[in-house]
Design a protein around this motif. Sequence first.
Motif, PDB file in Angstrom:
ATOM      1  N   PHE A  43       0.312  -0.383 -19.376  1.00  0.00           N
ATOM      2  CA  PHE A  43       1.462   0.468 -19.091  1.00  0.00           C
ATOM      3  C   PHE A  43       1.279   1.171 -17.746  1.00  0.00           C
ATOM      4  CE2 PHE A  43       3.560   4.625 -19.205  1.00  0.00           C
ATOM      5  CZ  PHE A  43       4.873   4.215 -19.368  1.00  0.00           C
ATOM      6  N   PHE A  44       0.052   1.625 -17.475  1.00  0.00           N
ATOM      7  CA  PHE A  44      -0.236   2.217 -16.169  1.00  0.00           C
ATOM      8  C   PHE A  44       0.097   1.247 -15.046  1.00  0.00           C
ATOM      9  CE2 PHE A  44      -3.679   4.939 -18.268  1.00  0.00           C
ATOM     10  CZ  PHE A  44      -2.878   6.074 -18.282  1.00  0.00           C
ATOM     11  N   PHE A  45      -0.277  -0.019 -15.221  1.00  0.00           N
ATOM     12  CA  PHE A  45      -0.033  -1.007 -14.164  1.00  0.00           C
ATOM     13  C   PHE A  45       1.465  -1.187 -13.919  1.00  0.00           C
ATOM     14  CE2 PHE A  45      -4.211  -3.115 -15.638  1.00  0.00           C
ATOM     15  CZ  PHE A  45      -4.948  -2.255 -14.849  1.00  0.00           C
ATOM     16  N   VAL A  46       2.242  -1.295 -14.989  1.00  0.00           N
ATOM     17  CA  VAL A  46       3.698  -1.460 -14.846  1.00  0.00           C
ATOM     18  C   VAL A  46       4.292  -0.235 -14.153  1.00  0.00           C
ATOM     19  CG1 VAL A  46       5.886  -1.744 -16.070  1.00  0.00           C
ATOM     20  CG2 VAL A  46       3.846  -2.961 -16.874  1.00  0.00           C
ATOM     21  N   LEU A  47       3.907   0.942 -14.597  1.00  0.00           N
ATOM     22  CA  LEU A  47       4.427   2.166 -14.002  1.00  0.00           C
ATOM     23  C   LEU A  47       3.999   2.296 -12.546  1.00  0.00           C
ATOM     24  CD1 LEU A  47       6.093   4.642 -14.689  1.00  0.00           C
ATOM     25  CD2 LEU A  47       3.995   5.800 -15.389  1.00  0.00           C
ATOM     26  N   SER A  48       2.782   1.874 -12.244  1.00  0.00           N
ATOM     27  CA  SER A  48       2.284   1.916 -10.868  1.00  0.00           C
ATOM     28  C   SER A  48       3.114   1.016  -9.970  1.00  0.00           C
ATOM     29  CB  SER A  48       0.820   1.487 -10.822  1.00  0.00           C
ATOM     30  OG  SER A  48       0.326   1.493  -9.500  1.00  0.00           O
ATOM     31  N   GLY A  49       3.421  -0.191 -10.432  1.00  0.00           N
ATOM     32  CA  GLY A  49       4.248  -1.098  -9.634  1.00  0.00           C
ATOM     33  C   GLY A  49       5.620  -0.509  -9.364  1.00  0.00           C
ATOM     34  N   PHE A  50       6.209   0.127 -10.374  1.00  0.00           N
ATOM     35  CA  PHE A  50       7.521   0.748 -10.229  1.00  0.00           C
ATOM     36  C   PHE A  50       7.472   1.866  -9.183  1.00  0.00           C
ATOM     37  CE2 PHE A  50      10.849   3.736 -11.302  1.00  0.00           C
ATOM     38  CZ  PHE A  50      11.931   2.939 -11.634  1.00  0.00           C
ATOM     39  N   VAL A  51       6.473   2.730  -9.295  1.00  0.00           N
ATOM     40  CA  VAL A  51       6.375   3.892  -8.406  1.00  0.00           C
ATOM     41  C   VAL A  51       6.031   3.477  -6.980  1.00  0.00           C
ATOM     42  CG1 VAL A  51       5.088   6.007  -7.937  1.00  0.00           C
ATOM     43  CG2 VAL A  51       5.783   5.464 -10.278  1.00  0.00           C
ATOM     44  N   LEU A  52       5.085   2.561  -6.821  1.00  0.00           N
ATOM     45  CA  LEU A  52       4.679   2.175  -5.468  1.00  0.00           C
ATOM     46  C   LEU A  52       5.756   1.376  -4.753  1.00  0.00           C
ATOM     47  CD1 LEU A  52       1.932   3.248  -6.434  1.00  0.00           C
ATOM     48  CD2 LEU A  52       0.865   1.383  -5.163  1.00  0.00           C
ATOM     49  N   ALA A  53       6.518   0.574  -5.488  1.00  0.00           N
ATOM     50  CA  ALA A  53       7.637  -0.135  -4.861  1.00  0.00           C
ATOM     51  C   ALA A  53       8.664   0.864  -4.347  1.00  0.00           C
ATOM     52  CB  ALA A  53       8.280  -1.101  -5.855  1.00  0.00           C
ATOM     53  N   ARG A  54       8.908   1.907  -5.110  1.00  0.00           N
ATOM     54  CA  ARG A  54       9.857   2.939  -4.698  1.00  0.00           C
ATOM     55  C   ARG A  54       9.361   3.682  -3.454  1.00  0.00           C
ATOM     56  NH1 ARG A  54      10.315   7.810  -8.699  1.00  0.00           N
ATOM     57  NH2 ARG A  54       8.292   8.175  -7.743  1.00  0.00           N
ATOM     58  N   VAL A  55       8.077   3.975  -3.412  1.00  0.00           N
ATOM     59  CA  VAL A  55       7.528   4.796  -2.330  1.00  0.00           C
ATOM     60  C   VAL A  55       7.315   3.990  -1.051  1.00  0.00           C
ATOM     61  CG1 VAL A  55       5.525   6.157  -1.596  1.00  0.00           C
ATOM     62  CG2 VAL A  55       6.448   6.430  -3.910  1.00  0.00           C
ATOM     63  N   TYR A  56       6.803   2.769  -1.171  1.00  0.00           N
ATOM     64  CA  TYR A  56       6.326   2.037   0.005  1.00  0.00           C
ATOM     65  C   TYR A  56       7.252   0.922   0.485  1.00  0.00           C
ATOM     66  CZ  TYR A  56       1.842   4.375  -0.652  1.00  0.00           C
ATOM     67  OH  TYR A  56       0.859   5.320  -0.768  1.00  0.00           O
ATOM     68  N   TRP A  57       8.008   0.301  -0.408  1.00  0.00           N
ATOM     69  CA  TRP A  57       8.778  -0.878   0.024  1.00  0.00           C
ATOM     70  C   TRP A  57      10.137  -0.447   0.561  1.00  0.00           C
ATOM     71  CZ3 TRP A  57       9.155  -6.051  -3.165  1.00  0.00           C
ATOM     72  CH2 TRP A  57       9.416  -7.100  -2.273  1.00  0.00           C
ATOM     73  N   ALA A 204       9.229  -5.597  -9.915  1.00  0.00           N
ATOM     74  CA  ALA A 204      10.503  -6.256 -10.229  1.00  0.00           C
ATOM     75  C   ALA A 204      11.447  -5.303 -10.955  1.00  0.00           C
ATOM     76  CB  ALA A 204      10.252  -7.502 -11.070  1.00  0.00           C
ATOM     77  N   LEU A 205      10.884  -4.488 -11.845  1.00  0.00           N
ATOM     78  CA  LEU A 205      11.708  -3.518 -12.564  1.00  0.00           C
ATOM     79  C   LEU A 205      12.345  -2.531 -11.597  1.00  0.00           C
ATOM     80  CD1 LEU A 205      12.656  -2.287 -15.262  1.00  0.00           C
ATOM     81  CD2 LEU A 205      10.555  -0.887 -15.230  1.00  0.00           C
ATOM     82  N   TYR A 206      11.586  -2.084 -10.601  1.00  0.00           N
ATOM     83  CA  TYR A 206      12.167  -1.162  -9.622  1.00  0.00           C
ATOM     84  C   TYR A 206      13.295  -1.835  -8.839  1.00  0.00           C
ATOM     85  CZ  TYR A 206      13.003   1.627  -5.539  1.00  0.00           C
ATOM     86  OH  TYR A 206      13.633   2.343  -4.550  1.00  0.00           O
ATOM     87  N   GLY A 207      13.080  -3.100  -8.462  1.00  0.00           N
ATOM     88  CA  GLY A 207      14.128  -3.815  -7.742  1.00  0.00           C
ATOM     89  C   GLY A 207      15.397  -3.921  -8.562  1.00  0.00           C
ATOM     90  N   MET A 208      15.245  -4.245  -9.839  1.00  0.00           N
ATOM     91  CA  MET A 208      16.417  -4.329 -10.719  1.00  0.00           C
ATOM     92  C   MET A 208      17.064  -2.957 -10.889  1.00  0.00           C
ATOM     93  SD  MET A 208      14.996  -6.864 -13.701  1.00  0.00           S
ATOM     94  CE  MET A 208      16.477  -6.585 -14.662  1.00  0.00           C
ATOM     95  N   HIS A 209      16.232  -1.945 -11.054  1.00  0.00           N
ATOM     96  CA  HIS A 209      16.747  -0.606 -11.282  1.00  0.00           C
ATOM     97  C   HIS A 209      17.492  -0.083 -10.057  1.00  0.00           C
ATOM     98  CE1 HIS A 209      16.510   3.845 -11.707  1.00  0.00           C
ATOM     99  NE2 HIS A 209      16.766   3.562 -12.958  1.00  0.00           N
ATOM    100  N   LEU A 352       2.007  11.239  -1.759  1.00  0.00           N
ATOM    101  CA  LEU A 352       1.285  10.060  -2.221  1.00  0.00           C
ATOM    102  C   LEU A 352       1.741   9.655  -3.604  1.00  0.00           C
ATOM    103  CD1 LEU A 352      -2.309  10.983  -1.055  1.00  0.00           C
ATOM    104  CD2 LEU A 352      -0.658   9.498   0.062  1.00  0.00           C
ATOM    105  N   ALA A 353       1.896   8.362  -3.805  1.00  0.00           N
ATOM    106  CA  ALA A 353       2.272   7.852  -5.127  1.00  0.00           C
ATOM    107  C   ALA A 353       1.076   7.956  -6.058  1.00  0.00           C
ATOM    108  CB  ALA A 353       2.720   6.396  -5.022  1.00  0.00           C
ATOM    109  N   GLU A 354       1.369   8.141  -7.333  1.00  0.00           N
ATOM    110  CA  GLU A 354       0.297   8.283  -8.312  1.00  0.00           C
ATOM    111  C   GLU A 354      -0.355   6.944  -8.623  1.00  0.00           C
ATOM    112  OE1 GLU A 354      -0.685  11.161  -9.435  1.00  0.00           O
ATOM    113  OE2 GLU A 354       0.830  12.240  -8.320  1.00  0.00           O
ATOM    114  N   PRO A 355      -1.677   6.928  -8.825  1.00  0.00           N
ATOM    115  CA  PRO A 355      -2.312   5.702  -9.263  1.00  0.00           C
ATOM    116  C   PRO A 355      -2.262   5.592 -10.775  1.00  0.00           C
ATOM    117  CG  PRO A 355      -3.961   7.334  -8.910  1.00  0.00           C
ATOM    118  CD  PRO A 355      -2.628   7.990  -8.624  1.00  0.00           C
ATOM    119  N   LEU A 356      -2.811   4.434 -11.341  1.00  0.00           N
ATOM    120  CA  LEU A 356      -2.890   4.241 -12.745  1.00  0.00           C
ATOM    121  C   LEU A 356      -1.599   4.435 -13.367  1.00  0.00           C
ATOM    122  CD1 LEU A 356      -5.994   5.689 -14.295  1.00  0.00           C
ATOM    123  CD2 LEU A 356      -5.426   3.468 -13.687  1.00  0.00           C
ATOM    124  N   ALA A 357      -0.756   4.420 -12.478  1.00  0.00           N
ATOM    125  CA  ALA A 357       0.484   4.778 -12.983  1.00  0.00           C
ATOM    126  C   ALA A 357       0.843   3.696 -13.836  1.00  0.00           C
ATOM    127  CB  ALA A 357       1.439   5.043 -11.916  1.00  0.00           C
TER     128      ALA A 357
END
Length: 361
Positions: A43-57, A204-209, A352-357
Motif C-alpha cells: 500500500f505504501f508503494f501504491v501511495l508513493s507512486g500516486f504522490v510522487l507522480a503528482r509532485v514530480y511529473w 497510473a492511478l494519479y494519471g487517471m485521477h 518534499l513528497a513523503e516516502p513509503l507512501a
Amino acid sequence: MDSLRALAAIGVVGWHYASHFGAAPLPSLLAPFYRHGELLVDFFFVLSGFVLARVYWNDRRSLSFANNVRDRIARMYPLHFTTLCVVAVMQWILVNRLASQPFVYHFNDAHDFTLNLALLNRTGLERGQSFNGPSWSISTEFVVNILFLAAITLRRSTARAVLFLLFVVSLAVILRNGLVSDTLAFGISNDIFRTVVGFLCGVALYGMHAHFLPRIAIRSGFADVAAIAAACVFLAYCALGELARLSDLLVVLICFPTLIVGAIHGRVTHRVLTLAPLVYLGTVSYSIYLVHFPLQLGVHLASVAFLIRMPYDSALFLVSFIFATIALASIAYRLIEVPGKKLLRRPRTAKLAEPLASPRH
C-alpha cells in the motif's frame, strides 16, 4: 493520504510485533495485521507512486533530475542512516557483550552495512535482511524512485512507454514468483519488481485521477462505500485467507487504488481521515516505520541484559509499545527528519513528497 499512511504504518508495527516477539495479543481485533500485515508495505508503494507522480511529473519539476534525486535523499536518508547506526550498535552489544544471538536479522557484517549505507540493501546484492530490517522497502523504493525520476526527464510519450515496459516486465516476474518472495530474477531481488508494480500502479492511478476522473462526477456516498468496501475486503483477505500470487496482486491493483480514490472523494471518509490525531500520525509515519524495529531491539536487549521476561502476550504491553513507538517517532521526526531535510535539501525546493507512501514512505 497522511492518515492512510499512518494507519498502514501502525499495521506494519502490529505485523512485526507478532513475527518478532512471537506473541499476538488482542487476536480478534488485530488478526489481519498479525497474519499478513506485510501487504501494507505494498500500500505504501501504491501511495508513493500516486504522490510522487503528482509532485514530480510536471513541466516545472520533471526535468530537474539531479535536484529531484537530492530531494528524495534529503527526505529518506537522514533517519535511515541514524536508525542503521543505532541498530548496528545495539546488535553489536547483544552479540559481543551479552553473548546472545542477533535479534531477528543475522546478516549484520561490514558488507551488508555498506549496502545499507548506499540504500542497496534489498537489490540482490545482499545475503539477506540485515540491521534495521524494515528498511528493505526504503531501499527498493529509492531504486524505483531513481528509475521513475530518470524516465520522466524524457518526452512524456517516451516516458510512458518506458514505464509501461518496466511495469509489464515486473508484473511478469511477480506472476511467476509471487508478490512476497525471496527469489531473484535476472540477479535482482524480487522485491524490486514488487515495488515497481505497486509504485507504477500508483503513478497510473494519479494519471487517471488527474485526467479522466474529473470528467466523471463521483458521488461522495459512492466513494465512501467504495473506500469502506476496499478496506473490508483487504482486512478479510488478510485475516482469513492465505497469501496467493494472483490474490495478492489483485489486492494491490484493485483494493488499494479503490481505497485511495474513495478516501479522496468520500465525504465521510474524508472527515474521518482529516481528524487531527490521524493527520499528526501521518506526519510522523515514516519515523514510525523506521523506529519500531530499533525499539523492539532495545526492548529485547534490555530483557537479555537484565534477565527480564517481557510480557509480550499482554494487551497492555502491546498498547504501551505502540504508544512508545509513536513517542519515539515524534522525537525522531523533530530531531532527525526535519533537520536532516533542511540540511540536505536544495534551496527553495518545493515541499518534499513523503516516502513509503515508506512508509516509504
